[in-house]
Structures are given as C-alpha cells and as structure tokens.
Write a protein that holds these residues in place. Structure first.
Motif, PDB file in Angstrom:
ATOM      1  N   ARG A 107     -26.129   3.337 -25.773  1.00 40.85           N
ATOM      2  CA  ARG A 107     -25.148   2.789 -25.749  1.00 40.85           C
ATOM      3  C   ARG A 107     -25.308   1.169 -25.228  1.00 40.85           C
ATOM      4  NH1 ARG A 107     -20.970   2.711 -21.519  1.00 40.85           N
ATOM      5  NH2 ARG A 107     -21.863   4.091 -20.146  1.00 40.85           N
ATOM      6  N   ALA A 110     -26.628  -0.465 -28.472  1.00 38.46           N
ATOM      7  CA  ALA A 110     -25.227  -0.621 -29.381  1.00 38.46           C
ATOM      8  C   ALA A 110     -24.444  -1.995 -28.929  1.00 38.46           C
ATOM      9  CB  ALA A 110     -24.371   0.564 -29.252  1.00 38.46           C
ATOM     10  N   THR A 125     -20.722  -1.726 -39.500  1.00 39.99           N
ATOM     11  CA  THR A 125     -22.255  -1.560 -39.375  1.00 39.99           C
ATOM     12  C   THR A 125     -22.598  -2.087 -37.895  1.00 39.99           C
ATOM     13  OG1 THR A 125     -22.829  -3.602 -40.188  1.00 39.99           O
ATOM     14  CG2 THR A 125     -22.393  -1.869 -41.756  1.00 39.99           C
ATOM     15  N   ARG A 128     -24.356   0.127 -34.335  1.00 37.56           N
ATOM     16  CA  ARG A 128     -24.613   1.579 -34.714  1.00 37.56           C
ATOM     17  C   ARG A 128     -25.945   1.425 -35.511  1.00 37.56           C
ATOM     18  NH1 ARG A 128     -24.297   2.404 -39.879  1.00 37.56           N
ATOM     19  NH2 ARG A 128     -22.354   1.794 -40.878  1.00 37.56           N
ATOM     20  N   PHE A 187     -30.835  -1.282 -36.887  1.00 37.80           N
ATOM     21  CA  PHE A 187     -29.631  -2.184 -36.953  1.00 37.80           C
ATOM     22  C   PHE A 187     -29.759  -2.962 -38.327  1.00 37.80           C
ATOM     23  CE2 PHE A 187     -29.917  -1.812 -32.278  1.00 37.80           C
ATOM     24  CZ  PHE A 187     -28.730  -0.826 -32.026  1.00 37.80           C
TER      25      PHE A 187
END
Length: 273
Positions: A107, A110, A125, A128, A187
């Motif tokens: 988390r 992210a 996108t 995540r 990513f």
C-alpha cells in the motif's frame, strides 16, 4: 522442531557486508553527534531532502544543479522538470508513510507511485503493479524486465518478508527493497524514483536514520549511473558475490550521503548556510 529461515539476515553474512554495515553505522553515528544537530536538525533534514531529491532525479535522467532545483517552482512542463518534481514530492511523502509501510508495504508503494506519477499517466495504471502487456517507461534501467505474474509474486514475497520482520541490519533490508524494485519495475513509470524513496523509508523507519539526514540518493548519484547499473546487475544475478556487491554499493551511497550532510552541518556552524 522447525527453524524459520530469515533470508534477509542471511545476506548479512555475505563477504564484505558486515564491514559495510559497520562502516555505515559509524558514519551515521558521527553525523548525528555533530553539535549542529542539537539545535538545527530540522534544517539539516530539509537540506538532506532537497539534495536527496536532486540525486534521485539525476539518476532518472534529470541531472540538474542543486541551485536550479532550489530555485524552480514550476515542474509541470517537460520530462526533466516532471522528474525533478516527482523526486521532490516523493522525498516529502516518504516521511509520512512509516506506519503504513510497517503494516502494508504494498500500500505504501502504491502511494509512492501515485505521488510520483502526479497525473502524468492514465489514472487506471497509477498506484498498482503493471498487468501483462502494459509498457514500462524506465529507459535507464536495462536489466531484463520480468513478466507481470513474476512481478506480482515477488512483490508479495517481499512484502511478506518485511511484515514478518528480520534480524537483518537496516542497510541490508534497504538495499534489498531498492534492488528488488529496480529489478521488477512494477509500475508503468517512475520505478527508479520509487525504489530510491522506498530505500529512504526503510533507512528512516529502521531507526538507522530516524531524522532522514543521510540521503543515500546523493551517494548513488555521486557514484554514477554506470556504477549503479553494474551493481544492479550483481543484484539481479542473485549470486552471493553479486548480492554482496549491491549491498556494499548501497552502503557506500549512504556514507556519501552522510558526508554531504556533514558538510551541511559544517556550513551551518560557520553561518554559511
């Protein structure tokens, strides 16, 4: 009776790693003991953040002079300004994520990507891990790109190790987090920036550098992209020698970050900064 293996702690026994850990610890202790830190530590922290952001941006292709980073206020137009802006935002964000990182590293990652991307990518996108077939814009990291399934599995494994806790020194954990994120590039963009911000989170959250005054990003930039890439090749190889080379490279980067902040302390003491 089964014995739980601590993979991160095992890395601490690789040749040269214990020496690197000890050298980093002594360097950090010295700068924390500087007389300026007693009353002006907030100023040192702020300057370390700025210099760390500059170093991280340089490694992602935006090698600006420190005074240019300090002077600019608009980072919205052009690849290099956006990279510098992302590095500055990440450095500011890293210190707010310590509790999230301890509970859910994924988390926190992210959130770091969301902050770094800053609207430069399609919303679906951002924040995540990439899906199969989605491109990755990270031209300065040239190691082979793992597939999306491998990325998901390795991220889960890394998060599990971090949540479970380890006896490994902070330098080892920070280096593994940094190296794994660079290797995976989970990513669609900003992976190098996020990886270096995550390294900072670990160094601060571990208690090695609680005031965030030892910017490893400065050291990584000073050592140069070629050395950075060569050390990463060692990490990706997975060999004991390669892993040790990566960890000791990260240790040297922290030492150089300490040297930078020591110079800031000396300048503050002289009234020159």
């Amino acid at each position: 009776m089964s014995t739980t293996v601590d993979p991160l702690a095992t890395l601490g026994s690789l040749p040269g790693v214990a020496e690197a850990v000890g050298t980093v610890r002594k360097a950090v202790d010295r700068v924390y003991g500087h007389r300026v830190m007693r009353r002006r530590s907030n100023e040192v922290t702020s300057e370390a953040a700025l210099r760390g952001a500059r170093g991280s941006a340089a490694l992602s292709g935006a090698d600006w002079a420190l005074e240019e980073v300090r002077r600019r206020t608009d980072f919205g137009a052009g690849d290099e300004p956006r990279t510098v802006g992302a590095a500055l935002r990440l450095t500011a964000e890293a210190g707010t994520l310590l509790s999230v990182w301890r509970q859910s590293p994924l988390r926190a990652l992210a959130r770091l990507h969301l902050v770094a991307a800053g609207g430069a990518q399609p919303d679906e996108t951002v924040g995540r891990p990439r899906l199969a077939g989605e491109p990755v814009a990270e031209p300065l990291i040239e190691v082979e790109l793992p597939g999306a399934d491998e990325v998901a599995g390795r991220l889960d494994g890394l998060a599990g190790l971090l949540i479970a806790g380890s006896e490994a020194p902070a330098l080892v954990t920070a280096a593994v987090v940094h190296g794994e994120l660079l290797a995976l590039r989970p990513f669609g963009s900003c992976n190098g920036l996020v990886a270096r911000a995550a390294e900072r989170v670990v160094l601060v959250g571990s208690g090695l550098d609680p005031k965030s005054i030892c910017p490893a990003e400065v050291g990584h930039a000073e050592l140069g992209r070629a050395a950075y890439a060569a050390a990463l090749d060692g990490y990706v190889s997975g060999t004991p020698e390669g892993m040790a080379a990566w960890i000791t490279h990260c240790g040297r980067a922290v030492e150089l970050g300490v040297r930078e902040s020591t110079a800031v302390c000396e300048a503050l003491q002289r009234g020159a900064a």
